[in-house]
Write a protein that holds these residues in place. Structure first.
Motif, mmCIF file in Angstrom:
data_model
loop_
_atom_site.group_PDB
_atom_site.id
_atom_site.type_symbol
_atom_site.label_atom_id
_atom_site.label_comp_id
_atom_site.label_asym_id
_atom_site.label_seq_id
_atom_site.Cartn_x
_atom_site.Cartn_y
_atom_site.Cartn_z
ATOM 1 N N ALA A 643 24.043 0.793 -11.040
ATOM 2 C CA ALA A 643 23.757 2.141 -11.523
ATOM 3 C C ALA A 643 22.308 2.471 -11.202
ATOM 4 O O ALA A 643 21.413 1.630 -11.366
ATOM 5 C CB ALA A 643 24.015 2.240 -13.023
ATOM 6 N N THR A 644 22.072 3.710 -10.734
ATOM 7 C CA THR A 644 20.734 4.148 -10.331
ATOM 8 C C THR A 644 20.319 5.380 -11.119
ATOM 9 O O THR A 644 21.102 6.331 -11.275
ATOM 10 C CB THR A 644 20.701 4.473 -8.829
ATOM 11 N N LYS A 645 19.102 5.358 -11.611
ATOM 12 C CA LYS A 645 18.491 6.514 -12.255
ATOM 13 C C LYS A 645 17.077 6.654 -11.733
ATOM 14 O O LYS A 645 16.235 5.754 -11.899
ATOM 15 C CB LYS A 645 18.476 6.333 -13.775
ATOM 16 N N ASP A 646 16.826 7.762 -11.036
ATOM 17 C CA ASP A 646 15.525 7.996 -10.416
ATOM 18 C C ASP A 646 15.162 6.829 -9.492
ATOM 19 O O ASP A 646 15.863 6.561 -8.541
ATOM 20 C CB ASP A 646 14.443 8.226 -11.476
ATOM 21 N N PHE A 647 14.086 6.092 -9.805
ATOM 22 C CA PHE A 647 13.612 5.012 -8.936
ATOM 23 C C PHE A 647 14.136 3.644 -9.352
ATOM 24 O O PHE A 647 13.790 2.636 -8.745
ATOM 25 C CB PHE A 647 12.076 4.975 -8.942
ATOM 26 N N LEU A 648 14.971 3.575 -10.386
ATOM 27 C CA LEU A 648 15.402 2.301 -10.950
ATOM 28 C C LEU A 648 16.899 2.075 -10.723
ATOM 29 O O LEU A 648 17.713 2.966 -10.965
ATOM 30 C CB LEU A 648 15.102 2.268 -12.448
ATOM 31 N N THR A 649 17.247 0.868 -10.241
ATOM 32 C CA THR A 649 18.649 0.476 -10.059
ATOM 33 C C THR A 649 18.897 -0.830 -10.800
ATOM 34 O O THR A 649 18.129 -1.789 -10.663
ATOM 35 C CB THR A 649 18.993 0.293 -8.576
ATOM 36 N N PHE A 650 19.979 -0.857 -11.569
ATOM 37 C CA PHE A 650 20.388 -2.064 -12.274
ATOM 38 C C PHE A 650 21.781 -2.455 -11.803
ATOM 39 O O PHE A 650 22.661 -1.600 -11.657
ATOM 40 C CB PHE A 650 20.392 -1.841 -13.787
#
Length: 691
Positions: A643-650
């Motif tokens: 899952a990606t939100k803005d500049f962060l992916t987990f």
């Protein structure tokens, strides 16, 4: 079980992930015509999907989605490509369509950003910042030359002139698996770009040595890469790439096998075994292009220094312990000039030269007898080659093309050998000799293809494969000091066609390989080590099927299947004939199916959500020429959710979800069978920051 073998033959299979483009700034998914994406090798000079060759290209996105972290993981995604896990990075046996080598020089070539990797000791490296990987199946001697009899693997890293940004990734998993990497791509100006990257990997190991109570296969490794690209003029580009790689691993988690079932027991030996390796690789590329032609020069230097220690009896008793210290230096230069591919007639001329020096010291300690033997090898090799390829389009009729290629190789190898027997009181020289070998070969290729007016193409190729001979690093008789070259004739017919309004790409290839003097790994007469000998004649035939594409927005499907029947036609070892037996280390079937589904903005807190899953199946593998020991078909299920939100992916990932038990590698020494189990179920998570 046989149903698992033959059901995939009804499918048309694949492996390339192309067709979906996620725009980083808008995070908008869009449908892509497969023909928009140009997958092109420099030497091939054309889109591989319409070239008369069985080829696979896997994007960096696909590599990340499948959580492929090294070349052994990658091999499962290619039909008829197999790389067993030897137990350390010392050697990486590679087989394509049955052609390969367990020891000494590989039969499949590896190039990283155009730099050749000649030695098996350098093949196993961690994947970071990969832009794409190409695998060309079948002999590639016309263009790539030395020891590419089975095929070629081309690895390309990202270009700072095409990509800018910073990526930081941290990954952790069970078995104390830790991986951290960072990279930055920037531009000093519009014409000068740079890239810096590094990674660190730690594995706590998967298998316990019962004697010590510790993991036998723990590992620490790290690498750093610098890449500079400079457009001096619109027509002239200079590229410098330098990479440093170091690894320190406990290795060889082998266990003694049951004499009836051949199943491995527990790892249980007294002396810690290890492998340490340092590789430095630097390449400079100059490319000059006009509207009529382009010129390319590639200069490369590689240095490898490694140290191996191995409990060679793999028992709790102090019997044998072997050490190897090796230094390799390789310098190569390749120059070619080719047409730009805009006319009906296209051509390429090239020259290649290399020098390689190998200093190798092997010490075998006879612990129970209180003496050791020391063998010292100094083996320099140099070679030169000239090659040419011409292609004529619309020959006699529109859509019909003819490709003709030819290459001449000359190589000279020599060895300076000294053999000592050492005791506590004295050192005695037992043997010494100097020898040299000369090899030369002409390898032709002809390909005919027809492009249909609507879409798709069919092709047929005939090519000669060649792998040079050389010196054994282990031998006990004078006649076993060296081995002869092997050569083959390869026949292939295939077809490629887009389907469903170009949403899918289907490919099929049939091949037949007839080769002489196949280089076969055999145990030494004493059973302590291996050497190469030449078999009389062998044959391999099979089929490769693939299908890949974007079925609908956000959903990618990739499947592939390979069938290989590789057998000895004439091969006698001592008084035993193995004619009709299957070649060892060659799975009869390779199968994979995978899917990636990406949802754009599933909720306000997530910009992009991706689910990836793939199943990998490997058919029966015979470990020895007598076919008495084999690994039956086995399959593994892998998956990843991100899952990606803005500049962060987990992301959360898992490998071998079904915890399938299988034998990853088997060999015999000292009258007993030894095997390494396959890695068990692993699970972990990634965090990536990109800006």
């Amino acid at each position: 079980m046989k149903l698992l073998y033959y059901v995939p033959m009804l499918l048309i299979l694949s492996q390339t992930v192309l067709g979906v483009d996620v725009e980083s700034d808008t995070l908008k998914l869009r449908q892509v015509d497969l023909n928009e994406v140009v997958i092109q090798s420099f030497k091939q000079g054309r889109d591989l999907r319409i070239a008369p060759i069985a080829a696979t290209s896997i994007s960096g996105t696909a590599i990340r989605n499948r959580n492929i972290t090294n070349i052994k993981d990658f091999s499962a995604a290619i039909p008829n490509l197999f790389m067993p896990d030897y137990g350390s990075k010392l050697t990486s046996p590679v087989y394509i369509r049955g052609i390969g080598s367990k020891i000494n020089a590989p039969s499949v070539g590896l190039y990283v950003d155009g730099i050749p990797y000649f030695e098996k000791s350098a093949f196993d490296f961690d994947f970071t910042e990969i832009d794409r990987i190409e695998v060309l199946r079948g002999p590639q001697g016309t263009l790539y030359g030395r020891n590419t009899m089975g095929g070629i693997i081309n690895v390309y890293t990202k270009s700072p002139l095409k990509y800018q940004g910073t990526n930081i990734v941290f990954s952790g998993g069970n078995y104390t698996n830790i991986d951290a990497s960072a990279s930055h791509y920037g531009r000093i100006n519009k014409k000068l770009g740079y890239a810096l990257s590094g990674n660190y990997n730690h594995s706590g190991g998967y298998f316990i040595n019962m004697y010590t109570g510790n993991k036998a296969d723990r590992q620490n490794s790290g690498s750093g890469r610098v890449r500079l690209e400079w457009e001096l003029q619109p027509q002239l580009t200079i590229q410098l790439i330098s990479n440093l790689d170091y690894s320190d691993q406990g290795g060889y988690p082998y266990a003694v096998c049951d004499s009836v079932t051949h199943k491995p027991g527990s790892v249980n030996y007294n002396d810690y075994s290890y492998y340490k390796r340092l590789i430095s690789t630097t390449g400079i590329t100059l490319e000059y292009h006009t509207e009529q032609y382009s010129i390319n020069s590639q200069t490369a230097f590689q240095y490898l220094n490694d140290h191996q220690g191995i409990d060679q009896d793999f028992s709790p008793q102090p019997v044998y312990f072997a050490k190897q210290d090796q230094r390799q230096k390789m310098v190569s230069e390749e120059f070619n000039i080719k047409s730009t591919g805009k006319g009906q007639y296209n051509w390429l001329f090239g020259a290649f030269a290399f020098w390689q020096g190998i200093d190798n010291t092997v010490i075998l300690n006879y612990l129970s007898k209180d003496y050791s033997t020391r063998k010292i090898y100094d083996t320099p090799t140099y070679g030169i080659a000239l090659y040419h390829q011409s292609s004529i389009d619309n020959l006699f009729t529109r859509g019909l093309s003819l490709t003709l290629g030819i290459r001449y190789d000359y190589e000279r190898a020599s060895t300076d050998f000294i053999y000592h027997k050492d005791t506590q009181s004295q050192s005695e020289q037992v043997d010494a000799f100097y020898s040299k070998l000369n090899f030369s070969q002409i390898t032709p290729k002809i390909a005919l293809q027809y492009m249909f007016p609507s879409a798709g193409m069919i092709y047929a190729t005939v090519a000669k494969g060649y792998k040079t001979g050389g010196f054994n690093t282990s031998f006990e008789r004078d006649e076993d000091r060296s081995f002869l070259p092997e050569n083959s004739w390869n026949y292939e017919i295939g077809a490629k066609h887009p389907l469903l309004d170009k949403r899918l790409q289907a490919e099929v290839a049939f091949f037949w390989i007839d080769w002489k003097n196949q280089q076969i790994s055999q145990p030494l007469p004493s059973g302590k080590g291996s050497m190469l000998k030449n078999a009389g004649r062998s044959r391999s035939r099979g089929i490769e099927l693939s299908l890949q594409g974007n079925l609908f927005n956000g959903f990618m499907l990739q499947t592939n299947y390979g069938f290989t029947q590789a057998t000895f036609k004439t091969y006698t070892n001592g008084n035993k004939s193995y004619a009709g037996n299957f070649l060892p280390m060659v799975p009869a079937h390779t199968f994979s199916v995978g899917a990636d589904y990406t949802i754009s903005r599933p909720c306000n807190h997530i910009d992009r959500f991706t689910i990836s899953t793939n199943y990998i199946g490997t058919g029966r593998i015979y470990w020895k020429e007598d076919n008495n020991v084999s690994q039956p078909y086995y399959g593994q299920l892998n998956g990843k959710i991100s899952a990606t939100k803005d500049f962060l992916t987990f992301a959360i990932w898992a490998k071998n979800i079904t915890n399938t038990e299988y034998t990853a590698f088997y060999f015999e020494t000292g009258g007993k069978g030894l095997a390494q189990k396959g890695r068990p179920f692993t699970i972990g998570a990634d965090i990536q920051v990109s800006f």
